[in-house]
Design an enzyme around this catalytic site. Sequence first.
Site, mmCIF file in Angstrom:
data_model
loop_
_atom_site.group_PDB
_atom_site.id
_atom_site.type_symbol
_atom_site.label_atom_id
_atom_site.label_comp_id
_atom_site.label_asym_id
_atom_site.label_seq_id
_atom_site.Cartn_x
_atom_site.Cartn_y
_atom_site.Cartn_z
ATOM 1 N N ASP A 263 0.835 -1.192 0.000
ATOM 2 C CA ASP A 263 0.000 0.000 0.000
ATOM 3 C C ASP A 263 0.874 1.248 0.000
ATOM 4 O O ASP A 263 1.367 1.680 1.032
ATOM 5 C CB ASP A 263 -0.916 -0.039 1.226
ATOM 6 C CG ASP A 263 -1.801 1.187 1.304
ATOM 7 O OD1 ASP A 263 -1.779 2.001 0.341
ATOM 8 O OD2 ASP A 263 -2.511 1.340 2.301
ATOM 9 N N GLU B 255 36.459 15.274 -4.261
ATOM 10 C CA GLU B 255 35.742 14.958 -3.023
ATOM 11 C C GLU B 255 34.773 16.096 -2.713
ATOM 12 O O GLU B 255 35.202 17.226 -2.471
ATOM 13 C CB GLU B 255 36.744 14.809 -1.869
ATOM 14 C CG GLU B 255 36.079 14.526 -0.531
ATOM 15 C CD GLU B 255 37.043 14.647 0.662
ATOM 16 O OE1 GLU B 255 37.935 15.507 0.635
ATOM 17 O OE2 GLU B 255 36.881 13.863 1.610
ATOM 18 N N GLU C 201 36.853 9.250 14.936
ATOM 19 C CA GLU C 201 36.886 10.591 14.367
ATOM 20 C C GLU C 201 37.303 11.617 15.404
ATOM 21 O O GLU C 201 37.657 11.268 16.528
ATOM 22 C CB GLU C 201 35.521 10.939 13.754
ATOM 23 C CG GLU C 201 35.471 10.710 12.246
ATOM 24 C CD GLU C 201 36.486 11.555 11.490
ATOM 25 O OE1 GLU C 201 36.949 12.570 12.033
ATOM 26 O OE2 GLU C 201 36.835 11.186 10.356
ATOM 27 N N GLU D 293 30.090 9.345 8.547
ATOM 28 C CA GLU D 293 30.488 9.465 9.950
ATOM 29 C C GLU D 293 29.245 9.339 10.818
ATOM 30 O O GLU D 293 28.144 9.643 10.386
ATOM 31 C CB GLU D 293 31.145 10.833 10.196
ATOM 32 C CG GLU D 293 32.451 10.995 9.440
ATOM 33 C CD GLU D 293 33.040 12.396 9.492
ATOM 34 O OE1 GLU D 293 34.278 12.506 9.390
ATOM 35 O OE2 GLU D 293 32.279 13.370 9.592
ATOM 36 N N GLU E 235 34.133 6.738 11.840
ATOM 37 C CA GLU E 235 33.974 6.732 10.384
ATOM 38 C C GLU E 235 34.351 5.346 9.883
ATOM 39 O O GLU E 235 35.338 4.763 10.338
ATOM 40 C CB GLU E 235 34.893 7.789 9.746
ATOM 41 C CG GLU E 235 34.924 7.733 8.222
ATOM 42 C CD GLU E 235 35.799 8.827 7.596
ATOM 43 O OE1 GLU E 235 35.682 9.991 8.009
ATOM 44 O OE2 GLU E 235 36.598 8.485 6.706
ATOM 45 N N GLU F 52 32.198 8.570 2.668
ATOM 46 C CA GLU F 52 32.820 8.440 3.992
ATOM 47 C C GLU F 52 31.805 8.820 5.070
ATOM 48 O O GLU F 52 31.852 9.931 5.594
ATOM 49 C CB GLU F 52 34.011 9.383 4.112
ATOM 50 C CG GLU F 52 35.093 9.202 3.070
ATOM 51 C CD GLU F 52 36.206 10.218 3.337
ATOM 52 O OE1 GLU F 52 37.051 9.956 4.201
ATOM 53 O OE2 GLU F 52 36.196 11.281 2.703
ATOM 54 N N HIS G 103 31.421 12.829 3.235
ATOM 55 C CA HIS G 103 32.138 13.257 2.032
ATOM 56 C C HIS G 103 31.898 12.222 0.945
ATOM 57 O O HIS G 103 31.875 11.020 1.228
ATOM 58 C CB HIS G 103 33.646 13.327 2.293
ATOM 59 C CG HIS G 103 34.022 14.248 3.417
ATOM 60 N ND1 HIS G 103 35.235 14.163 4.074
ATOM 61 C CD2 HIS G 103 33.340 15.272 3.988
ATOM 62 C CE1 HIS G 103 35.289 15.102 5.000
ATOM 63 N NE2 HIS G 103 34.153 15.781 4.982
ATOM 64 N N ARG H 100 41.139 21.450 3.324
ATOM 65 C CA ARG H 100 39.905 20.781 3.680
ATOM 66 C C ARG H 100 38.814 21.739 4.130
ATOM 67 O O ARG H 100 37.810 21.317 4.702
ATOM 68 C CB ARG H 100 40.188 19.731 4.773
ATOM 69 C CG ARG H 100 40.988 18.552 4.253
ATOM 70 C CD ARG H 100 41.417 17.612 5.367
ATOM 71 N NE ARG H 100 42.312 16.581 4.838
ATOM 72 C CZ ARG H 100 41.932 15.343 4.545
ATOM 73 N NH1 ARG H 100 40.687 14.968 4.753
ATOM 74 N NH2 ARG H 100 42.798 14.471 4.075
ATOM 75 N N ARG I 186 32.480 17.767 -0.141
ATOM 76 C CA ARG I 186 32.561 17.663 1.316
ATOM 77 C C ARG I 186 31.324 18.122 2.073
ATOM 78 O O ARG I 186 31.282 18.081 3.284
ATOM 79 C CB ARG I 186 33.789 18.452 1.805
ATOM 80 C CG ARG I 186 35.092 17.853 1.282
ATOM 81 C CD ARG I 186 36.286 18.713 1.638
ATOM 82 N NE ARG I 186 36.469 18.855 3.073
ATOM 83 C CZ ARG I 186 37.056 17.954 3.862
ATOM 84 N NH1 ARG I 186 37.545 16.849 3.345
ATOM 85 N NH2 ARG I 186 37.167 18.165 5.143
HETATM 86 P P1 ADP Z 1 39.870 11.199 3.051
HETATM 87 O O1 ADP Z 1 41.302 11.515 2.811
HETATM 88 O O2 ADP Z 1 38.967 12.298 2.627
HETATM 89 O O3 ADP Z 1 39.609 10.725 4.448
HETATM 90 P P2 ADP Z 1 39.603 8.465 2.275
HETATM 91 O O4 ADP Z 1 40.947 8.020 1.832
HETATM 92 O O5 ADP Z 1 39.201 8.098 3.657
HETATM 93 O O6 ADP Z 1 39.531 10.026 2.044
HETATM 94 O O7 ADP Z 1 38.443 7.954 1.323
HETATM 95 C C1 ADP Z 1 38.684 7.652 0.045
HETATM 96 C C2 ADP Z 1 37.404 7.177 -0.611
HETATM 97 O O8 ADP Z 1 37.561 7.433 -1.994
HETATM 98 C C3 ADP Z 1 37.184 5.681 -0.459
HETATM 99 O O9 ADP Z 1 35.816 5.406 -0.303
HETATM 100 C C4 ADP Z 1 37.694 5.161 -1.806
HETATM 101 O O10 ADP Z 1 37.140 3.914 -2.187
HETATM 102 C C5 ADP Z 1 37.253 6.260 -2.724
HETATM 103 N N1 ADP Z 1 37.908 6.264 -4.044
HETATM 104 C C6 ADP Z 1 39.145 5.848 -4.402
HETATM 105 N N2 ADP Z 1 39.349 5.982 -5.730
HETATM 106 C C7 ADP Z 1 38.194 6.518 -6.239
HETATM 107 C C8 ADP Z 1 37.760 6.897 -7.538
HETATM 108 N N3 ADP Z 1 38.516 6.798 -8.617
HETATM 109 N N4 ADP Z 1 36.499 7.393 -7.652
HETATM 110 C C9 ADP Z 1 35.701 7.547 -6.599
HETATM 111 N N5 ADP Z 1 36.058 7.212 -5.357
HETATM 112 C C10 ADP Z 1 37.292 6.701 -5.169
HETATM 113 MG MG MG Z 2 38.204 9.046 5.332
HETATM 114 MG MG MG Z 3 36.078 11.872 8.413
HETATM 115 MG MG MG Z 4 37.129 12.969 3.377
HETATM 116 MG MG MG Z 5 41.345 9.306 4.987
#
Ligand code: ADP
Ligand code: MG
Ligand code: MG
Ligand code: MG
Ligand code: MG
Length: 446
Positions: free
Chosen positions: A52, A335, A191, A136, A198, A134, A247, A318, A337
């Site tokens: 429903d 990324e 975190e 959190e 995270e 990512e 992020h 950042r 954010r």
């Molecule tokens: P941060 O430095 O912001 O904490 P992380 O290293 O923790 O970043 O997170 C990296 C994220 O990016 C992971 O989920 C990873 O799988 C993802 N990632 C890596 N390569 C790619 C890509 N080519 N496209 C999209 N996401 C990616």
């Molecule tokens: Mg991270």
């Molecule tokens: Mg974080």
């Molecule tokens: Mg990040």
């Molecule tokens: Mg990281």
Amino acid sequence: MAKTPDEIMGQLEREDVQFLRLQFTDILGFIKNVEVPRSQFQKALDGELMFDGSSIEGFTRIEESDMLLKPDFSTFLIFPQFSAEESARGRVARLICDIAMPDHSPFEGDPRQVLRRLIDRASELGFELLCGPEPEFFIFERNAQGRPTTVTGDHAGYFDLAPIDKGERLRREITNALVDMGFDIEAAHHEVAPGQHEIDFKYSGALKTADNIATFKFVVKRVALEYGVHASFMPKPVAGLSGSGMHCHLSLFREGKNAFFDEQGEHQLSQTALHFIAGLLEHAPGMVAVTNPLVNSYKRLVPGFEAPTNIAWSTSNRSALVRVPARRGSGTRAELRMPDPSCNPYLALTVMLAAGLDGIKQGLLPPPPVQRNIYKMTVRERRAHRVRNLPGDLSEAIGALENDEVIREALGEHVVEHFIAAKRAEWHAYSAVVHQWELDRYLDEV
Ligand code: ADP
Ligand code: MG
Ligand code: MG
Ligand code: MG
Ligand code: MG
């Protein structure tokens, strides 16, 4: 590879599964389940099961309330047993579903199909969006009545030699449950704030990522419940501490290659990457209501906590809305954010993809990256760098969404209408309350 319905039926029987949960999300991002016993398994697998729709936020009018659940067989899994009580009840499996009208046509208010539509549009241009989120969250104690509090149990974590705290153990349990369910966990860590965690899982295609986020939130909450604590994805549960974001790392692939990478390009980024980033910046105001959908979301987006408040990009810092991490080659990515984990992941990925594709379509280029801490720039410096502000609250964000034709079109009129109506009502409810801050500030003074 996706199993066939027959293979799934065989597995359900072999592994003695007692209940099948058919999962979908409503427009506001709440996970819904229709759970059926064994006698209904075949019907469910045939996509003939009705529910429903009028009882679910933003779905249909009363006069067209019967909706069909069409399972996506690639999402089949058997849940790990979260508790002894549950084991006694029998095993539970799940399938994520698309929603169809009684005549089997796709339902336009189904967020999963809204995202599919954008994915199809990207693939017509030869692109596949990959996303690594990512998320959190906080782990809070429950009080004597079992209600969640904002008290965290891991103050011990501050002392070097303290034994592993409850939060740490719980995070391991959550990680194990996710691995059992096929998640590829890349990192799990504490975190900035006490009680905040995270867990990062590997990037995948947009649809899989949205499904993963929905499943992730369910598993985190479920395992926390087992430990007698509460896991919350609320964006800013405690003033003065870091909020919880999500992020999203984004890249486009074309013919198996990362289309954001260009060895010769400026910053080793391709034109496609620059257009995509410019599109994210251009549509940030219009999409923030979707990526940050709560009144509370905007209390995270304040200066000083690594959450963005301005519209800019950077290859280093950042404080920017879009950061390009140092990795190049197949790991080249942007990324974003601002999103937080209270968003509907299907709609959030839809608007991110729509914004980026519009940047490509229009050939937009971003202003030069801002390498300095934006929180510390003067108003004049921001203007010189063409740094605009993000909407400051949900009401402004709704207004910006109403004015963004590209984002509205991507979501479709049905979703936009229901989403905006629900969010306006939420804002009005909030505005009608006299908050403690107002009493503290004005009662005496005026
Ligand atoms: P941060 O430095 O912001 O904490 P992380 O290293 O923790 O970043 O997170 C990296 C994220 O990016 C992971 O989920 C990873 O799988 C993802 N990632 C890596 N390569 C790619 C890509 N080519 N496209 C999209 N996401 C990616
Ligand atoms: Mg991270
Ligand atoms: Mg974080
Ligand atoms: Mg990040
Ligand atoms: Mg990281």
